[in-house]
Design a protein around this motif. Structure first.
Motif, PDB file in Angstrom:
ATOM      1  N   ILE A   1       0.847  -1.193   0.000  1.00  0.00           N
ATOM      2  CA  ILE A   1       0.000   0.000   0.000  1.00  0.00           C
ATOM      3  C   ILE A   1       0.888   1.251   0.000  1.00  0.00           C
ATOM      4  O   ILE A   1       2.111   1.138   0.104  1.00  0.00           O
ATOM      5  CB  ILE A   1      -0.983  -0.016   1.202  1.00  0.00           C
ATOM      6  N   THR A   2       0.276   2.409  -0.129  1.00  0.00           N
ATOM      7  CA  THR A   2       1.046   3.655  -0.278  1.00  0.00           C
ATOM      8  C   THR A   2       1.326   4.307   1.075  1.00  0.00           C
ATOM      9  O   THR A   2       0.436   4.396   1.916  1.00  0.00           O
ATOM     10  CB  THR A   2       0.250   4.651  -1.156  1.00  0.00           C
ATOM     11  N   HIS A   3       2.552   4.764   1.253  1.00  0.00           N
ATOM     12  CA  HIS A   3       2.970   5.446   2.483  1.00  0.00           C
ATOM     13  C   HIS A   3       2.690   6.935   2.365  1.00  0.00           C
ATOM     14  O   HIS A   3       3.180   7.589   1.439  1.00  0.00           O
ATOM     15  CB  HIS A   3       4.473   5.202   2.681  1.00  0.00           C
ATOM     16  N   ILE A   4       1.930   7.474   3.295  1.00  0.00           N
ATOM     17  CA  ILE A   4       1.695   8.928   3.314  1.00  0.00           C
ATOM     18  C   ILE A   4       2.166   9.457   4.656  1.00  0.00           C
ATOM     19  O   ILE A   4       1.545   9.221   5.689  1.00  0.00           O
ATOM     20  CB  ILE A   4       0.202   9.242   3.115  1.00  0.00           C
ATOM     21  N   SER A   5       3.307  10.149   4.653  1.00  0.00           N
ATOM     22  CA  SER A   5       3.872  10.690   5.893  1.00  0.00           C
ATOM     23  C   SER A   5       3.813  12.213   5.831  1.00  0.00           C
ATOM     24  O   SER A   5       4.494  12.842   5.003  1.00  0.00           O
ATOM     25  CB  SER A   5       5.336  10.238   6.052  1.00  0.00           C
ATOM     26  N   SER A   6       3.018  12.806   6.699  1.00  0.00           N
ATOM     27  CA  SER A   6       2.918  14.272   6.708  1.00  0.00           C
ATOM     28  C   SER A   6       4.266  14.885   7.083  1.00  0.00           C
ATOM     29  O   SER A   6       4.685  15.894   6.520  1.00  0.00           O
ATOM     30  CB  SER A   6       1.817  14.735   7.662  1.00  0.00           C
ATOM     31  N   GLY A   7       4.986  14.242   8.019  1.00  0.00           N
ATOM     32  CA  GLY A   7       6.301  14.747   8.432  1.00  0.00           C
ATOM     33  C   GLY A   7       7.275  14.758   7.257  1.00  0.00           C
ATOM     34  O   GLY A   7       7.983  15.752   7.027  1.00  0.00           O
TER      35      GLY A   7
ATOM     36  N   ALA B   1      13.310  21.190   2.641  1.00  0.00           N
ATOM     37  CA  ALA B   1      14.580  20.963   1.933  1.00  0.00           C
ATOM     38  C   ALA B   1      14.580  21.704   0.601  1.00  0.00           C
ATOM     39  O   ALA B   1      15.615  22.203   0.153  1.00  0.00           O
ATOM     40  CB  ALA B   1      14.798  19.460   1.719  1.00  0.00           C
ATOM     41  N   GLY B   2      13.401  21.788  -0.056  1.00  0.00           N
ATOM     42  CA  GLY B   2      13.315  22.482  -1.347  1.00  0.00           C
ATOM     43  C   GLY B   2      13.140  23.983  -1.190  1.00  0.00           C
ATOM     44  O   GLY B   2      13.058  24.709  -2.182  1.00  0.00           O
ATOM     45  N   ASP B   3      13.051  24.445   0.057  1.00  0.00           N
ATOM     46  CA  ASP B   3      12.853  25.866   0.370  1.00  0.00           C
ATOM     47  C   ASP B   3      11.678  26.451  -0.413  1.00  0.00           C
ATOM     48  O   ASP B   3      11.760  27.550  -0.957  1.00  0.00           O
ATOM     49  CB  ASP B   3      14.149  26.663   0.101  1.00  0.00           C
ATOM     50  N   THR B   4      10.590  25.683  -0.480  1.00  0.00           N
ATOM     51  CA  THR B   4       9.385  26.139  -1.187  1.00  0.00           C
ATOM     52  C   THR B   4       8.622  27.111  -0.299  1.00  0.00           C
ATOM     53  O   THR B   4       8.931  27.274   0.889  1.00  0.00           O
ATOM     54  CB  THR B   4       8.457  24.948  -1.485  1.00  0.00           C
ATOM     55  N   TRP B   5       7.552  27.679  -0.852  1.00  0.00           N
ATOM     56  CA  TRP B   5       6.699  28.589  -0.076  1.00  0.00           C
ATOM     57  C   TRP B   5       6.132  27.852   1.133  1.00  0.00           C
ATOM     58  O   TRP B   5       6.172  28.361   2.256  1.00  0.00           O
ATOM     59  CB  TRP B   5       5.575  29.110  -0.988  1.00  0.00           C
ATOM     60  N   VAL B   6       5.632  26.624   0.912  1.00  0.00           N
ATOM     61  CA  VAL B   6       5.103  25.835   2.033  1.00  0.00           C
ATOM     62  C   VAL B   6       6.213  25.541   3.033  1.00  0.00           C
ATOM     63  O   VAL B   6       6.047  25.690   4.249  1.00  0.00           O
ATOM     64  CB  VAL B   6       4.482  24.500   1.518  1.00  0.00           C
ATOM     65  N   GLY B   7       7.373  25.141   2.525  1.00  0.00           N
ATOM     66  CA  GLY B   7       8.503  24.806   3.395  1.00  0.00           C
ATOM     67  C   GLY B   7       8.889  25.963   4.302  1.00  0.00           C
ATOM     68  O   GLY B   7       9.162  25.787   5.491  1.00  0.00           O
ATOM     69  N   ARG B   8       8.879  27.168   3.729  1.00  0.00           N
ATOM     70  CA  ARG B   8       9.256  28.340   4.535  1.00  0.00           C
ATOM     71  C   ARG B   8       8.204  28.622   5.607  1.00  0.00           C
ATOM     72  O   ARG B   8       8.520  29.046   6.700  1.00  0.00           O
ATOM     73  CB  ARG B   8       9.467  29.562   3.620  1.00  0.00           C
ATOM     74  N   ARG B   9       6.938  28.343   5.276  1.00  0.00           N
ATOM     75  CA  ARG B   9       5.868  28.596   6.270  1.00  0.00           C
ATOM     76  C   ARG B   9       5.872  27.562   7.400  1.00  0.00           C
ATOM     77  O   ARG B   9       5.544  27.882   8.536  1.00  0.00           O
ATOM     78  CB  ARG B   9       4.504  28.577   5.572  1.00  0.00           C
ATOM     79  N   VAL B  10       6.215  26.304   7.095  1.00  0.00           N
ATOM     80  CA  VAL B  10       6.102  25.263   8.141  1.00  0.00           C
ATOM     81  C   VAL B  10       7.361  25.145   8.997  1.00  0.00           C
ATOM     82  O   VAL B  10       7.315  24.583  10.087  1.00  0.00           O
ATOM     83  CB  VAL B  10       5.731  23.873   7.563  1.00  0.00           C
ATOM     84  N   ARG B  11       8.487  25.668   8.499  1.00  0.00           N
ATOM     85  CA  ARG B  11       9.762  25.430   9.187  1.00  0.00           C
ATOM     86  C   ARG B  11       9.718  25.782  10.681  1.00  0.00           C
ATOM     87  O   ARG B  11      10.140  25.018  11.532  1.00  0.00           O
ATOM     88  CB  ARG B  11      10.898  26.201   8.492  1.00  0.00           C
ATOM     89  N   GLU B  12       9.171  26.957  10.981  1.00  0.00           N
ATOM     90  CA  GLU B  12       9.187  27.398  12.395  1.00  0.00           C
ATOM     91  C   GLU B  12       8.404  26.430  13.280  1.00  0.00           C
ATOM     92  O   GLU B  12       8.760  26.189  14.432  1.00  0.00           O
ATOM     93  CB  GLU B  12       8.632  28.821  12.542  1.00  0.00           C
ATOM     94  N   PHE B  13       7.330  25.847  12.743  1.00  0.00           N
ATOM     95  CA  PHE B  13       6.537  24.913  13.552  1.00  0.00           C
ATOM     96  C   PHE B  13       7.301  23.610  13.747  1.00  0.00           C
ATOM     97  O   PHE B  13       7.431  23.099  14.853  1.00  0.00           O
ATOM     98  CB  PHE B  13       5.193  24.617  12.861  1.00  0.00           C
ATOM     99  N   VAL B  14       7.788  23.053  12.634  1.00  0.00           N
ATOM    100  CA  VAL B  14       8.444  21.739  12.691  1.00  0.00           C
ATOM    101  C   VAL B  14       9.687  21.803  13.580  1.00  0.00           C
ATOM    102  O   VAL B  14       9.877  20.958  14.464  1.00  0.00           O
ATOM    103  CB  VAL B  14       8.815  21.255  11.268  1.00  0.00           C
ATOM    104  N   GLU B  15      10.527  22.830  13.373  1.00  0.00           N
ATOM    105  CA  GLU B  15      11.803  22.862  14.110  1.00  0.00           C
ATOM    106  C   GLU B  15      11.623  23.164  15.590  1.00  0.00           C
ATOM    107  O   GLU B  15      12.474  22.814  16.402  1.00  0.00           O
ATOM    108  CB  GLU B  15      12.768  23.850  13.439  1.00  0.00           C
ATOM    109  N   SER B  16      10.499  23.783  15.951  1.00  0.00           N
ATOM    110  CA  SER B  16      10.290  24.038  17.383  1.00  0.00           C
ATOM    111  C   SER B  16       9.468  22.923  18.028  1.00  0.00           C
ATOM    112  O   SER B  16       9.212  22.961  19.230  1.00  0.00           O
ATOM    113  CB  SER B  16       9.608  25.386  17.583  1.00  0.00           C
ATOM    114  N   GLY B  17       9.030  21.949  17.209  1.00  0.00           N
ATOM    115  CA  GLY B  17       8.279  20.821  17.774  1.00  0.00           C
ATOM    116  C   GLY B  17       6.802  21.108  17.926  1.00  0.00           C
ATOM    117  O   GLY B  17       6.083  20.356  18.593  1.00  0.00           O
ATOM    118  N   ASP B  18       6.329  22.194  17.314  1.00  0.00           N
ATOM    119  CA  ASP B  18       4.893  22.499  17.357  1.00  0.00           C
ATOM    120  C   ASP B  18       4.201  21.899  16.140  1.00  0.00           C
ATOM    121  O   ASP B  18       4.861  21.535  15.157  1.00  0.00           O
ATOM    122  CB  ASP B  18       4.676  24.019  17.374  1.00  0.00           C
TER     123      ASP B  18
END
Ligand code: B4P
Length: 194
Positions: free
Chosen positions: A26-32, A40-57
């Protein structure tokens, strides 16, 4: 087969998801993973989520749903999915359940991996040393665990009430945990629509 995997950080969620994919095709879907790729691609989404992911929020629900929902539908049509890291809040779970019911792609089972907190911290700080993921540093790990207790643990009751919950002991080696996971999922193989 359609499986949701919910577990605290370090319990082996991503690790076991990959093994489930291999065994059941079956297909793996990992939000993380999706967020890390965007970062890693420094996309618009990537720039918006970075602060949440790196702080553990947690990333805001609307951004998560926008990314995950179309992939879930596509994966279900292609034979099934294992959702790794989604849903993580009650509101994600409620929206996901309504959407999945509308599309006829509801999960068959929700696996809940459980392990001692000291073991979770040990595994993640070991990964931090090996891979340098900023959110695996001990202080951030402790915050992620607190967020898990507050935001994700209420999903236990949500899925238990719906008769979907299967608890799996995630202590021990990766192979021991896989054996328990497969033991649980194999029992569903004969269910209709699997
Ligand atoms: P995730 O990528 O989902 O983070 P994770 O909980 O660390 O899972 P991972 O799969 O990487 O680790 P695992 O336990 O398998 O999310 C990261 C961030 O993205 C979140 O903090 C949040 O900001 C954001 N996010 C993601 N989804 C979201 C959502 N739905 N809503 C809002 N925000 C969201 O493995 C950990 C380590 O343990 C590995 O090194 C592994 O090798 C080791 N390990 C595994 N099993 C073991 C075992 N049995 N024995 C020894 N070591 C083991």
């Amino acid at each position: 087969m359609r499986v949701v995997l919910i577990a605290p950080p370090g319990s082996g969620k991503g690790t076991q998801a990959l093994r489930i994919v291999e065994r059941y095709g079956i297909t793996h879907i990992s939000s993380g993973d999706m967020f890390r790729e965007e970062m890693a691609g420094d996309t618009w989404v990537g720039r918006r989520v970075r602060e949440f992911v790196e702080s553990g929020d947690l990333v805001p629900d609307d951004m998560v749903l926008e990314m995950v929902a179309p992939r879930v539908i596509a994966a279900a049509e292609a034979g099934g999915y294992v959702l790794d890291g989604f849903p993580r809040t009650l509101s994600q779970a409620q929206v996901a359940q309504e959407l999945a019911a509308d599309w006829g792609v509801s999960a068959h089972v929700v696996l809940w991996l459980q392990a001692d907190e000291a073991e979770l911290v040990r595994r993640l700080t070991r990964r931090s040393a090996a891979e340098g993921r900023r959110d695996d540093e001990e202080e951030v790990v402790r915050h992620r665990l607190a967020v898990f207790h507050e935001k994700t643990e209420p999903l236990l009751e949500f899925y238990e009430d719906r008769g979907l919950l299967a608890r799996v002991d995630a202590m021990g080696t990766m192979d021991e945990v896989s054996e328990r996971v497969f033991g649980t999922l194999d029992a569903f193989r004969d269910a209709p629509d699997f």
